[in-house]
Design an enzyme around this catalytic site. Structure first.
Site, PDB file in Angstrom:
ATOM      1  N   GLU A  80       0.828  -1.207   0.000  1.00 14.14           N
ATOM      2  CA  GLU A  80       0.000   0.000   0.000  1.00 14.14           C
ATOM      3  C   GLU A  80       0.861   1.256   0.000  1.00 14.14           C
ATOM      4  O   GLU A  80       0.568   2.234   0.688  1.00 14.14           O
ATOM      5  CB  GLU A  80      -0.999   0.014   1.166  1.00 14.14           C
ATOM      6  N   TYR A  86      -6.265   4.993  -8.185  1.00 15.88           N
ATOM      7  CA  TYR A  86      -5.753   4.222  -7.050  1.00 15.88           C
ATOM      8  C   TYR A  86      -4.719   3.220  -7.539  1.00 15.88           C
ATOM      9  O   TYR A  86      -5.060   2.213  -8.171  1.00 15.88           O
ATOM     10  CB  TYR A  86      -6.873   3.487  -6.309  1.00 15.88           C
ATOM     11  N   GLU A  90      -0.844   1.294  -6.349  1.00 13.63           N
ATOM     12  CA  GLU A  90       0.087   1.006  -5.261  1.00 13.63           C
ATOM     13  C   GLU A  90       1.393   0.456  -5.824  1.00 13.63           C
ATOM     14  O   GLU A  90       1.447   0.009  -6.971  1.00 13.63           O
ATOM     15  CB  GLU A  90      -0.485  -0.052  -4.308  1.00 13.63           C
ATOM     16  N   HIS A 125      -0.623  -8.360  -2.366  1.00 16.23           N
ATOM     17  CA  HIS A 125      -1.692  -7.693  -1.630  1.00 16.23           C
ATOM     18  C   HIS A 125      -2.967  -7.950  -2.421  1.00 16.23           C
ATOM     19  O   HIS A 125      -3.202  -7.337  -3.461  1.00 16.23           O
ATOM     20  CB  HIS A 125      -1.417  -6.193  -1.504  1.00 16.23           C
ATOM     21  N   ASP A 171      -0.244  -9.124   2.506  1.00 16.64           N
ATOM     22  CA  ASP A 171      -1.625  -9.017   2.975  1.00 16.64           C
ATOM     23  C   ASP A 171      -2.496  -9.837   2.026  1.00 16.64           C
ATOM     24  O   ASP A 171      -2.970  -9.340   1.008  1.00 16.64           O
ATOM     25  CB  ASP A 171      -2.056  -7.552   3.005  1.00 16.64           C
ATOM     26  N   ASP A 208      -2.688 -11.237   7.082  1.00 16.83           N
ATOM     27  CA  ASP A 208      -1.324 -11.188   6.562  1.00 16.83           C
ATOM     28  C   ASP A 208      -0.632 -12.527   6.791  1.00 16.83           C
ATOM     29  O   ASP A 208      -0.641 -13.055   7.911  1.00 16.83           O
ATOM     30  CB  ASP A 208      -0.550 -10.061   7.239  1.00 16.83           C
ATOM     31  N   HIS A 262      -2.755  -2.554  10.069  1.00 18.21           N
ATOM     32  CA  HIS A 262      -2.221  -3.917  10.084  1.00 18.21           C
ATOM     33  C   HIS A 262      -0.967  -3.966  10.956  1.00 18.21           C
ATOM     34  O   HIS A 262      -0.202  -2.994  11.004  1.00 18.21           O
ATOM     35  CB  HIS A 262      -1.813  -4.378   8.682  1.00 18.21           C
TER      36      HIS A 262
END
Length: 317
Positions: free
Chosen positions: A62, A101, A103, A158, A192, A237, A277
Site C-alpha cells: 500500500e 488508485y 500502489e 496484496h 496481505d 497477513d 495492520h
C-alpha cells in the site's frame, strides 16, 4: 558487596546481549495508504523506522507514493534511526486497475546482509489468466550469505478483498513460473493475503491450490490477529514457504505478527495512524563462521563463569 554484584550482573547481561542480534528477519508490512501525507508525520515516521529496521528484508505494501517523495524520505529516516546498517530498496511500478488508485510493492533491505540478484514484474497480460491480479506480484531474488538457505525468492501479494480466492489461487501459477524461470525451490510468498474472516470463506479454501498443495507451508498461525483495531481479529497477513528445504531453514515458531502497539506502548488511535495492520515476520536460521562460533563458545563460558561469581557474591553478601 552489593555494588560488585550489580557490576557482575551488568556484565552478564551485556554478554547475553552480545550473543543476540544474529537473527535474519524477513517481514511484510501493509503501511495503509503510505504516501506524501503520512511521510510528513514525524511521530509516524519514527515508529515506522523502529519497525522496519528490525528486519533484514521488509516488504512494504500500500505504498501510494505518486509524487515519488515518501519512499526516499522513509529511507532517510531509516538511516538516521539505524546508522550502523546501510539500507537499499527495490520497487515495482505503480500497480492497479484504476488511475485514481495505484500502489507499489517496495522491498527495503539491509545492504550489509542482503544483495538483490534478480527482479521480475509478473505481467498482467498472460494468455489464460484473465487478468487475475489487481496488483501483479513484483518478484525479487535475494542473496543472504549468513542464512543457511543462502539465496531465496520473495513473491509479494496484496490481494483485492473482493477477489481473494481467485488471486490466492493464481499465486500458485506465479510460484510455478518463478520456480521454473529461476530454477529454484527456495521461494517464499508473503503479504496481505486477506486470507481470513469474510474475505476467504472456509468453503472456498479447497479451491485455492496455494492452500491445498502439501508442499507449501503456511507459517503464520491461523488464530493470529494481524489487525490493529480491537473490533477485528483476523489473520489477513501471511507468510508461505515452498518445500521442506526452505521450511527447515526457518526458525521454528518464529513466524508471527509484530504487535507494535503493545511493544511501543501506543494507544489504538496512535497505532492506527501508523497502519491498520501489524507486520508479520519470520526468522531464518543463520550459519556462523568458525571464528564467530569460537567467540560464541568463549562468551557462553564467560557467561557461566560470571553467573557463578554472581551467585557466590550474593550468597556471601
Amino acid at each position: 558487596m552489593l555494588s560488585s554484584s550489580l557490576l557482575l550482573l551488568s556484565i552478564l547481561l551485556g554478554v547475553n546481549d552480545s550473543l543476540g542480534g544474529s537473527d535474519f528477519r524477513i517481514c511484510a508490512f501493509n503501511l495503509y495508504h503510505f504516501g506524501d501525507s503520512k511521510s510528513k508525520k514525524n511521530d509516524v515516521m519514527l515508529i515506522l523506522a523502529r519497525i522496519i529496521t528490525r528486519c533484514d528484508v521488509c516488504l512494504l505494501q500500500e505504498v501510494r507514493d505518486s509524487k515519488g517523495k515518501a519512499v526516499p524520505e522513509l529511507l532517510q529516516q531509516l538511516k538516521r534511526y539505524d546508522p550502523k546498517h546501510g539500507y537499499g530498496h527495490v520497487a515495482s511500478e505503480r500497480l492497479g486497475r484504476s488511475d485514481s488508485y495505484r500502489e507499489q510493492y517496495v522491498f527495503v533491505y539491509r545492504t550489509d546482509t542482503v544483495t538483490v540478484t534478480g527482479q521480475y514484474q509478473y505481467p498482467d497480460d498472460l494468455p489464460g489468466d484473465e487478468d487475475a491480479f489487481a496488483r501483479e506480484p513484483f518478484v525479487v531474488r535475494f542473496k543472504a550469505a549468513k542464512t543457511s538457505i543462502k539465496e531465496f525468492v520473495l513473491i509479494p501479494q496484496h490481494t483485492t478483498p473482493t477477489n481473494t480466492t481467485k488471486e490466492l489461487d493464481a499465486l500458485y501459477d506465479v510460484l510455478q513460473r518463478v520456480k521454473k524461470m529461476w530454477r529454484t525451490e527456495n521461494v517464499m510468498l508473503l503479504g496481505d493475503f486477506n486470507a481470513d474472516c469474510g474475505y476467504l470463506a472456509k468453503k472456498n479454501r479447497i479451491k485455492v491450490r496455494l492452500i491445498t498443495d502439501s508442499n507449501l507451508f503456511w507459517l503464520i498461525p491461523e488464530d493470529s490477529d494481524t489487525t490493529v483495531r480491537s473490533s477485528t481479529s483476523c489473520s489477513y497477513d501471511r507468510i508461505v514457504v515452498n518445500g521442506p528445504t526452505f521450511n527447515r531453514a526457518v526458525v521454528p515458531s518464529s513466524a508471527k505478527p509484530f504487535n507494535f502497539q503493545t511493544e511501543y506502548g501506543l494507544t489504538e488511535e496512535q497505532a492506527l495512524d501508523v497502519s491498520d495492520h501489524y507486520p508479520v515476520e519470520v526468522l531464518l536460521r543463520v550459519v556462523r563462521s568458525r571464528a564467530l562460533r569460537s567467540s560464541s563458545s568463549f562468551t557462553k563460558c564467560f557467561s557461566l563463569l560470571a553467573l557463578s561469581c554472581l551467585v557466590c557474591h550474593l550468597f556471601i553478601w
